[in-house]
Design an enzyme around this catalytic site. Sequence first.
Site, PDB file in Angstrom:
ATOM      1  N   GLY A  73      36.589  42.550  44.581  1.00 46.16           N
ATOM      2  CA  GLY A  73      36.944  41.918  46.082  1.00 46.16           C
ATOM      3  C   GLY A  73      38.369  42.096  46.447  1.00 46.16           C
ATOM      4  O   GLY A  73      38.717  42.434  47.612  1.00 46.16           O
ATOM      5  N   ASN A 152      34.613  30.762  50.214  1.00 54.82           N
ATOM      6  CA  ASN A 152      34.159  30.561  48.743  1.00 54.82           C
ATOM      7  C   ASN A 152      34.440  28.985  48.438  1.00 54.82           C
ATOM      8  O   ASN A 152      33.708  28.511  47.308  1.00 54.82           O
ATOM      9  CB  ASN A 152      35.170  31.332  47.774  1.00 54.82           C
ATOM     10  N   SER A 200      32.203  41.994  45.956  1.00 51.94           N
ATOM     11  CA  SER A 200      32.733  42.049  44.592  1.00 51.94           C
ATOM     12  C   SER A 200      31.475  41.641  43.313  1.00 51.94           C
ATOM     13  O   SER A 200      30.671  41.113  43.765  1.00 51.94           O
ATOM     14  CB  SER A 200      33.497  40.817  44.262  1.00 51.94           C
ATOM     15  N   HIS A 202      31.223  40.725  40.407  1.00 48.68           N
ATOM     16  CA  HIS A 202      31.084  39.359  39.581  1.00 48.68           C
ATOM     17  C   HIS A 202      30.506  37.980  40.367  1.00 48.68           C
ATOM     18  O   HIS A 202      30.411  37.200  39.452  1.00 48.68           O
ATOM     19  CB  HIS A 202      32.365  39.238  38.562  1.00 48.68           C
ATOM     20  N   THR A 238      38.992  57.812  38.273  1.00 44.29           N
ATOM     21  CA  THR A 238      37.845  58.196  37.607  1.00 44.29           C
ATOM     22  C   THR A 238      36.716  57.016  37.748  1.00 44.29           C
ATOM     23  O   THR A 238      37.234  55.910  37.468  1.00 44.29           O
ATOM     24  CB  THR A 238      38.036  58.596  35.952  1.00 44.29           C
ATOM     25  N   CYS A 326      46.587  23.690  40.362  1.00 47.40           N
ATOM     26  CA  CYS A 326      47.967  23.429  40.025  1.00 47.40           C
ATOM     27  C   CYS A 326      48.928  24.518  39.640  1.00 47.40           C
ATOM     28  O   CYS A 326      49.304  24.520  38.538  1.00 47.40           O
ATOM     29  CB  CYS A 326      47.753  22.213  38.665  1.00 47.40           C
TER      30      CYS A 326
HETATM   31  C1  PLP Z   1      36.349  35.959  44.304  1.00 43.49           C
HETATM   32  C2  PLP Z   1      36.586  36.527  45.710  1.00 43.49           C
HETATM   33  C3  PLP Z   1      37.629  37.392  46.120  1.00 43.49           C
HETATM   34  C4  PLP Z   1      38.115  38.238  44.806  1.00 43.49           C
HETATM   35  O1  PLP Z   1      37.164  39.091  44.436  1.00 43.49           O
HETATM   36  P1  PLP Z   1      37.530  39.926  42.689  1.00 43.49           P
HETATM   37  O2  PLP Z   1      36.420  40.565  42.831  1.00 43.49           O
HETATM   38  O3  PLP Z   1      37.825  38.674  41.942  1.00 43.49           O
HETATM   39  O4  PLP Z   1      39.132  40.447  43.022  1.00 43.49           O
HETATM   40  C5  PLP Z   1      37.720  37.605  47.401  1.00 43.49           C
HETATM   41  N1  PLP Z   1      37.314  37.045  48.222  1.00 43.49           N
HETATM   42  C6  PLP Z   1      36.295  35.876  48.141  1.00 43.49           C
HETATM   43  C7  PLP Z   1      35.717  35.097  49.337  1.00 43.49           C
HETATM   44  C8  PLP Z   1      36.125  35.524  46.735  1.00 43.49           C
HETATM   45  O5  PLP Z   1      35.106  34.596  46.521  1.00 43.49           O
END
Ligand code: PLP
Length: 388
Positions: A73, A152, A200, A202, A238, A326
Site C-alpha cells: 500500500g 483504517n 495492499s 496483507h 523482478t 506512542c
Molecule cells: C495498511 C495501510 C496502508 C499501508 O499498506 P502497506 O502494504 O502496509 O504498506 C496504506 N493505507 C491504508 C489505509 C492502510 O490501512
Amino acid sequence: MPNDVIYLDNNSSTRIDPEVLEEMMPFLTTHYGNPSGSHRFGAQVKEAIDLAHERVAALLGCEPNEIVFTSGGTESDNTALHSALQMSPDRRHVVTTAVEHNAVLNYCEALVRRGCQATIVPVDEQGHLDLAELERAIRPETAVVSVMWANNETGVIYPLEEIAALCRSKGVFFHTDAVQAVGKMAIDLKDLPVHFLSLSGHKLHAAKGVGALYVNRKARFQPLLVGGPQEGGRRAGTDNVPSIVGLGKAAEMAQRTITEENTRVRALRDRFEKTLRAELDQVEINGDPAGRLPNTSNLAFLGVDAQAILLKLDQEGVCCSLGSSCTTGAVQPSHVLRAMHLTNERARSSLRFSFGRYNTEAELDQVLEIIPRVVRRLRQLSAAPVWP
Ligand SMILES: *Cc1c(COP(=O)(O)O)cnc(C)c1O
C-alpha cells in the site's frame, strides 16, 4: 496462529488464507524461474503473473493491464502521488485529507519539504469531509487530489463517486487509497473516473510486502522505480512472484467473500457494539456509525486509559489496537481521532477492534465476557481511594 488468541486487529494485518498459501508454495519451491526468462520456467511463471493481473482486475472492475504490482500500500500511494506530480510539471500543489494513512500524509509532507504546497482538508466530528471545502481546496496549480476510500482507524467511508466527479470537472489527477475498502465493499472502476487506486495484500489475506496500484489506461504515468521493463514498464524490479500469485488468489477469494463481510462479519461487529454499550456505561462509537466499513469498531471507553485495557486484553489473548500511538515516547492521540476534534481524553480511551473472515460467534461470546469485566475492574481501580 495459536487457538487461544482472538484476533480483532484485521485492519492492521490479516492472516494469509490457507488457499492463498497453497497457490504461493510452488513459486517458493519448484517454479523459481524469472518470469522474463525465455525458457519453460519463464512461460510458466509469466502465465501465473498474468492470471494474478486478471484476478485483481476482476475484483476492481478494470482491465488486467491497468494493474501494476508493487511492494504494498505504501509504495502504491507514493507512486500515485509521484506520478501525478511528474506528469504535471507546472503544477506544484496537492490536496489530501487530515485522516489519510501516513503513506499519503507523510509523502505530502516530504513533497512540501521539496518545495510543493499541500492543502490538508479537515473532517468533522463524525469523520466526514465537507465536499465544498474539498472543492475550494482545488486550485489551478493543483496536480493531484488524494482521498482514501475508507479509513483504517474508524472505518468511515468517503463518497468516492462525488469526489472523483469533482476532480474530473477540475481536470486534476485523482488517487484513492482503497487499502481498507478492497475486499470489504464492492468496487467497480468501470464507471468511476479514478486515475489511481492503491491496495495492499496483507489487508486482504495475502502476504505482507505485496500490493497493487490501479493505473487508469488513459492516465499519463511516470514510474517511481526505474529499471527493467516489468509491469509494462510501470514498476521496475523482478516481480515478487509468490506474493503476486497469492494476491491474485486473495483477490479471487475476496470477490466471493464481500457478501460475507457485509452480512456475517457486520453482524458480529454490530452485536459486539450493542452488547458492550448495553453492559457498560459511557462507551461511545468514534466515526459515523451509519457510514462505516462493516468490520470496524472504534470505541471510546470514557474514563479508562485505553492502553491499560489493551494490556489486560492482550493478557487474556484478545488482540486489538490503540486509538493512539506512542511514537515519540509519550502517548499521542491518533491523528485521525485528533482530526475529528475528539478530546484528548476521549482519544486516549479509544480502542479499535477490526473483525474478519476467521472470527466466530464463539470468539465474540468470549470477548463480550472479557471486555466488560476488564473495563469495570479498571474503572473501579481508578475510582478507588489512594492510600496515603
Ligand atoms: C495498511 C495501510 C496502508 C499501508 O499498506 P502497506 O502494504 O502496509 O504498506 C496504506 N493505507 C491504508 C489505509 C492502510 O490501512
